[in-house]
Write a protein that holds these residues in place. Structure first.
Motif, PDB file in Angstrom:
ATOM      1  N   ILE A   1       0.843  -1.197   0.000  1.00  0.00           N
ATOM      2  CA  ILE A   1       0.000   0.000   0.000  1.00  0.00           C
ATOM      3  C   ILE A   1       0.878   1.246   0.000  1.00  0.00           C
ATOM      4  CG2 ILE A   1      -1.737   1.299   1.302  1.00  0.00           C
ATOM      5  CD1 ILE A   1      -2.797  -1.332   2.334  1.00  0.00           C
ATOM      6  N   PHE A   2       0.579   2.159  -0.918  1.00  0.00           N
ATOM      7  CA  PHE A   2       1.285   3.430  -1.012  1.00  0.00           C
ATOM      8  C   PHE A   2       0.316   4.560  -0.672  1.00  0.00           C
ATOM      9  CE2 PHE A   2       3.198   0.546  -4.113  1.00  0.00           C
ATOM     10  CZ  PHE A   2       4.530   0.585  -3.720  1.00  0.00           C
ATOM     11  N   PRO A   3       0.830   5.683  -0.194  1.00  0.00           N
ATOM     12  CA  PRO A   3      -0.058   6.826   0.081  1.00  0.00           C
ATOM     13  C   PRO A   3      -0.520   7.460  -1.227  1.00  0.00           C
ATOM     14  CG  PRO A   3       2.222   7.449   0.419  1.00  0.00           C
ATOM     15  CD  PRO A   3       2.230   5.965   0.155  1.00  0.00           C
ATOM     16  N   SER A   4      -1.658   8.143  -1.166  1.00  0.00           N
ATOM     17  CA  SER A   4      -2.155   8.827  -2.363  1.00  0.00           C
ATOM     18  C   SER A   4      -1.321  10.059  -2.689  1.00  0.00           C
ATOM     19  CB  SER A   4      -3.617   9.230  -2.170  1.00  0.00           C
ATOM     20  OG  SER A   4      -3.745  10.110  -1.059  1.00  0.00           O
ATOM     21  N   LYS A   5      -0.699  10.655  -1.653  1.00  0.00           N
ATOM     22  CA  LYS A   5       0.144  11.828  -1.858  1.00  0.00           C
ATOM     23  C   LYS A   5       1.426  11.678  -1.054  1.00  0.00           C
ATOM     24  CE  LYS A   5      -3.556  15.115  -2.852  1.00  0.00           C
ATOM     25  NZ  LYS A   5      -4.175  16.429  -2.522  1.00  0.00           N
ATOM     26  N   ALA A   6       2.499  12.295  -1.553  1.00  0.00           N
ATOM     27  CA  ALA A   6       3.798  12.218  -0.881  1.00  0.00           C
ATOM     28  C   ALA A   6       4.470  13.576  -0.969  1.00  0.00           C
ATOM     29  CB  ALA A   6       4.671  11.139  -1.518  1.00  0.00           C
TER      30      ALA A   6
ATOM     31  N   ILE B   1      -7.603   1.372   4.146  1.00  0.00           N
ATOM     32  CA  ILE B   1      -6.424   0.503   4.245  1.00  0.00           C
ATOM     33  C   ILE B   1      -6.780  -0.806   4.928  1.00  0.00           C
ATOM     34  CG2 ILE B   1      -4.169   0.273   5.332  1.00  0.00           C
ATOM     35  CD1 ILE B   1      -3.724   3.234   4.835  1.00  0.00           C
ATOM     36  N   VAL B   2      -7.542  -0.722   6.020  1.00  0.00           N
ATOM     37  CA  VAL B   2      -7.934  -1.927   6.744  1.00  0.00           C
ATOM     38  C   VAL B   2      -8.797  -2.827   5.860  1.00  0.00           C
ATOM     39  CG1 VAL B   2      -9.277  -2.800   8.691  1.00  0.00           C
ATOM     40  CG2 VAL B   2      -7.750  -0.848   9.013  1.00  0.00           C
ATOM     41  N   CYS B   3      -9.755  -2.221   5.157  1.00  0.00           N
ATOM     42  CA  CYS B   3     -10.627  -3.001   4.274  1.00  0.00           C
ATOM     43  C   CYS B   3      -9.829  -3.661   3.158  1.00  0.00           C
ATOM     44  CB  CYS B   3     -11.711  -2.103   3.675  1.00  0.00           C
ATOM     45  SG  CYS B   3     -12.947  -1.513   4.851  1.00  0.00           S
ATOM     46  N   ALA B   4      -8.896  -2.918   2.563  1.00  0.00           N
ATOM     47  CA  ALA B   4      -8.096  -3.456   1.458  1.00  0.00           C
ATOM     48  C   ALA B   4      -7.259  -4.646   1.925  1.00  0.00           C
ATOM     49  CB  ALA B   4      -7.202  -2.362   0.884  1.00  0.00           C
ATOM     50  N   GLN B   5      -6.610  -4.521   3.057  1.00  0.00           N
ATOM     51  CA  GLN B   5      -5.773  -5.605   3.561  1.00  0.00           C
ATOM     52  C   GLN B   5      -6.591  -6.835   3.918  1.00  0.00           C
ATOM     53  OE1 GLN B   5      -3.855  -3.472   6.762  1.00  0.00           O
ATOM     54  NE2 GLN B   5      -2.021  -3.053   5.537  1.00  0.00           N
ATOM     55  N   GLU B   6      -7.727  -6.628   4.579  1.00  0.00           N
ATOM     56  CA  GLU B   6      -8.542  -7.770   4.992  1.00  0.00           C
ATOM     57  C   GLU B   6      -9.165  -8.478   3.798  1.00  0.00           C
ATOM     58  OE1 GLU B   6      -9.870  -6.100   9.431  1.00  0.00           O
ATOM     59  OE2 GLU B   6     -11.353  -6.282   7.816  1.00  0.00           O
ATOM     60  N   GLU B   7      -9.690  -7.717   2.841  1.00  0.00           N
ATOM     61  CA  GLU B   7     -10.323  -8.344   1.680  1.00  0.00           C
ATOM     62  C   GLU B   7      -9.299  -9.009   0.768  1.00  0.00           C
ATOM     63  OE1 GLU B   7     -13.388  -8.866   1.402  1.00  0.00           O
ATOM     64  OE2 GLU B   7     -13.970  -7.619   3.114  1.00  0.00           O
TER      65      GLU B   7
ATOM     66  N   ARG C   1     -18.684  -2.794  -0.736  1.00  0.00           N
ATOM     67  CA  ARG C   1     -19.782  -3.268   0.120  1.00  0.00           C
ATOM     68  C   ARG C   1     -19.547  -2.906   1.584  1.00  0.00           C
ATOM     69  NH1 ARG C   1     -20.019  -7.539  -3.828  1.00  0.00           N
ATOM     70  NH2 ARG C   1     -18.386  -8.754  -2.790  1.00  0.00           N
ATOM     71  N   ARG C   2     -18.290  -2.668   1.964  1.00  0.00           N
ATOM     72  CA  ARG C   2     -17.991  -2.262   3.346  1.00  0.00           C
ATOM     73  C   ARG C   2     -18.023  -0.746   3.507  1.00  0.00           C
ATOM     74  NH1 ARG C   2     -13.030  -5.949   5.447  1.00  0.00           N
ATOM     75  NH2 ARG C   2     -13.340  -4.535   7.213  1.00  0.00           N
ATOM     76  N   CYS C   3     -17.991  -0.022   2.387  1.00  0.00           N
ATOM     77  CA  CYS C   3     -18.168   1.429   2.349  1.00  0.00           C
ATOM     78  C   CYS C   3     -17.255   2.169   3.336  1.00  0.00           C
ATOM     79  CB  CYS C   3     -19.627   1.782   2.612  1.00  0.00           C
ATOM     80  SG  CYS C   3     -20.101   3.410   1.976  1.00  0.00           S
ATOM     81  N   PRO C   4     -15.933   2.109   3.160  1.00  0.00           N
ATOM     82  CA  PRO C   4     -15.042   2.886   4.040  1.00  0.00           C
ATOM     83  C   PRO C   4     -15.186   4.381   3.773  1.00  0.00           C
ATOM     84  CG  PRO C   4     -13.797   1.917   2.238  1.00  0.00           C
ATOM     85  CD  PRO C   4     -15.182   1.369   2.127  1.00  0.00           C
ATOM     86  N   LEU C   5     -14.941   5.191   4.808  1.00  0.00           N
ATOM     87  CA  LEU C   5     -15.104   6.641   4.688  1.00  0.00           C
ATOM     88  C   LEU C   5     -13.790   7.399   4.854  1.00  0.00           C
ATOM     89  CD1 LEU C   5     -18.390   7.123   6.754  1.00  0.00           C
ATOM     90  CD2 LEU C   5     -18.144   6.928   4.269  1.00  0.00           C
ATOM     91  N   THR C   6     -12.779   6.770   5.436  1.00  0.00           N
ATOM     92  CA  THR C   6     -11.488   7.427   5.654  1.00  0.00           C
ATOM     93  C   THR C   6     -10.383   6.570   5.077  1.00  0.00           C
ATOM     94  OG1 THR C   6     -11.127   6.384   7.806  1.00  0.00           O
ATOM     95  CG2 THR C   6     -12.356   8.470   7.768  1.00  0.00           C
ATOM     96  N   VAL C   7      -9.177   7.153   4.959  1.00  0.00           N
ATOM     97  CA  VAL C   7      -8.030   6.416   4.452  1.00  0.00           C
ATOM     98  C   VAL C   7      -7.704   5.242   5.369  1.00  0.00           C
ATOM     99  CG1 VAL C   7      -5.552   6.549   3.972  1.00  0.00           C
ATOM    100  CG2 VAL C   7      -7.058   8.391   3.228  1.00  0.00           C
ATOM    101  N   GLU C   8      -7.800   5.461   6.668  1.00  0.00           N
ATOM    102  CA  GLU C   8      -7.507   4.395   7.627  1.00  0.00           C
ATOM    103  C   GLU C   8      -8.461   3.223   7.440  1.00  0.00           C
ATOM    104  OE1 GLU C   8      -7.849   7.576   8.378  1.00  0.00           O
ATOM    105  OE2 GLU C   8      -5.740   8.076   8.772  1.00  0.00           O
ATOM    106  N   GLU C   9      -9.752   3.510   7.298  1.00  0.00           N
ATOM    107  CA  GLU C   9     -10.722   2.444   7.071  1.00  0.00           C
ATOM    108  C   GLU C   9     -10.464   1.758   5.733  1.00  0.00           C
ATOM    109  OE1 GLU C   9     -14.692   3.846   7.381  1.00  0.00           O
ATOM    110  OE2 GLU C   9     -14.499   4.503   9.458  1.00  0.00           O
TER     111      GLU C   9
END
Length: 315
Positions: free
Chosen positions: A181-186, A283-289, A273-281
């Motif tokens: 996972i990379f950040p959207s901005k650097a 990242i967690v959704c991406a890793q788990e799925e 389907r999990r509808c994350p709202l923040t970057v933190e959410e």
């Protein structure tokens, strides 16, 4: 639904479907004027426009065909009349299948690639690529409701207007790398936040180095597209130094050959389907799925590469 609309029993509807019900044809006599109109509508529907390597239908919808018919003859007919006339002429409305490129030279490169690798086992190939994930609502496109007013709107926003991340991964037969996972901005040298771009140095250090051992141990064939970070001299030198075999002649504009593109689509749907709202959410959704992706599903998508190569080689 059909039973409720007609007042018939479900058993009756099921029996009709099993018999292979078809719409009855009306044996009405066709006038000469109607036959002439239908023939003209057919000619209009067959017209195409062309510019350089691109070609597209000049009148693709029934409304456009109706307007062109009125312009040529002065006769005004309904859209339903146009649809019925085209159906009687053997023409149906289809959704145009998207295609990465229509340029002839690019297609020839795909064919040459397929001929060169028709004997390559798809089980040996490991597919890799980057993709963007964002917090856009990617839930169901359809909804059952009593009326149109009860249907919930579907959110559509550009990726850069919502929290997003860049990810990288690799898949193959009985193989799945970890998700990078990379950040959207650097921050750049001046300390300003800029859109993140993966360069060759970062690609080798953060991505290739995590799978190099698996590629050599499993005698895998590495797949990467022609992105700048992939085609850089330092990247190729690293692959040679590690003894990794890779597909150097991968054709451009060929996402249909890359099995991981289908995995990105599946991952996007699951995250949506999990509808994350923040970057933190997110990242967690991406890793788990990513961890929940079934290897059997990945193997099926990888098998499709062999089918595509054989089809291209026989064109």
């Amino acid at each position: 639904g059909a039973a409720a609309a007609t007042g018939l029993s479900r058993k009756t509807i099921a029996a009709v479907v099993q018999r292979g019900f078809t719409q009855p044809t009306l044996n009405r006599p066709t006038s000469r004027a109607a036959a002439t109109r239908r023939a003209l509508m057919r000619r209009i529907a067959k017209k195409t426009s062309k510019k350089e390597h691109r070609k597209w239908p000049k009148f693709g919808s029934a409304r456009q065909i109706r307007d062109e018919l009125r312009r040529q003859t002065g006769e005004f007919v309904s859209i339903r009349t146009v649809q019925r006339g085209l159906l009687e002429e053997g023409l149906r409305s289809y959704v145009r299948r998207p295609q990465p490129t229509r340029r002839r030279s690019e297609l020839e490169k795909k064919k040459e690639f397929a001929r060169n690798h028709r004997n390559l086992s798809w089980r040996r190939v490991v597919f890799s690529d980057e993709s963007w994930l964002c917090c856009n609502e990617r839930t169901e496109r359809t909804q059952y409701a009593e009326s149109r007013d009860d249907v919930l709107p579907l959110e559509r926003k550009a990726r850069w207007n919502v929290p997003s991340i860049m990810v990288w991964g690799a898949i193959g037969y009985n193989y799945k790398s970890r998700l990078i996972i990379f950040p959207s901005k650097a921050e750049n040298e001046d300390g300003d936040l800029r859109q993140f771009r993966l360069d060759a140095k970062g690609y080798v250090r953060k991505c290739l180095s995590t799978v190099a051992g698996d590629m050599v141990a499993g005698r895998k064939v590495w797949m990467q597209d022609g992105a700048r970070s992939h085609a850089a001299g330092s990247t190729k030198a690293y692959l040679k130094r590690k003894g990794i075999t890779w597909l150097e002649d991968w054709p451009p504009y060929s996402p249909e050959l890359n099995a991981i593109e289908r995995i990105w689509k599946e991952l996007n749907a699951r995250i949506g389907r999990r509808c994350p709202l923040t970057v933190e959410e997110l990242i967690v959704c991406a890793q788990e799925e990513w961890e929940r992706l079934d290897q059997a599903l990945i193997n099926r998508h990888c098998r499709h590469f062999g089918t595509q190569v054989r089809e291209l080689a026989n064109l």
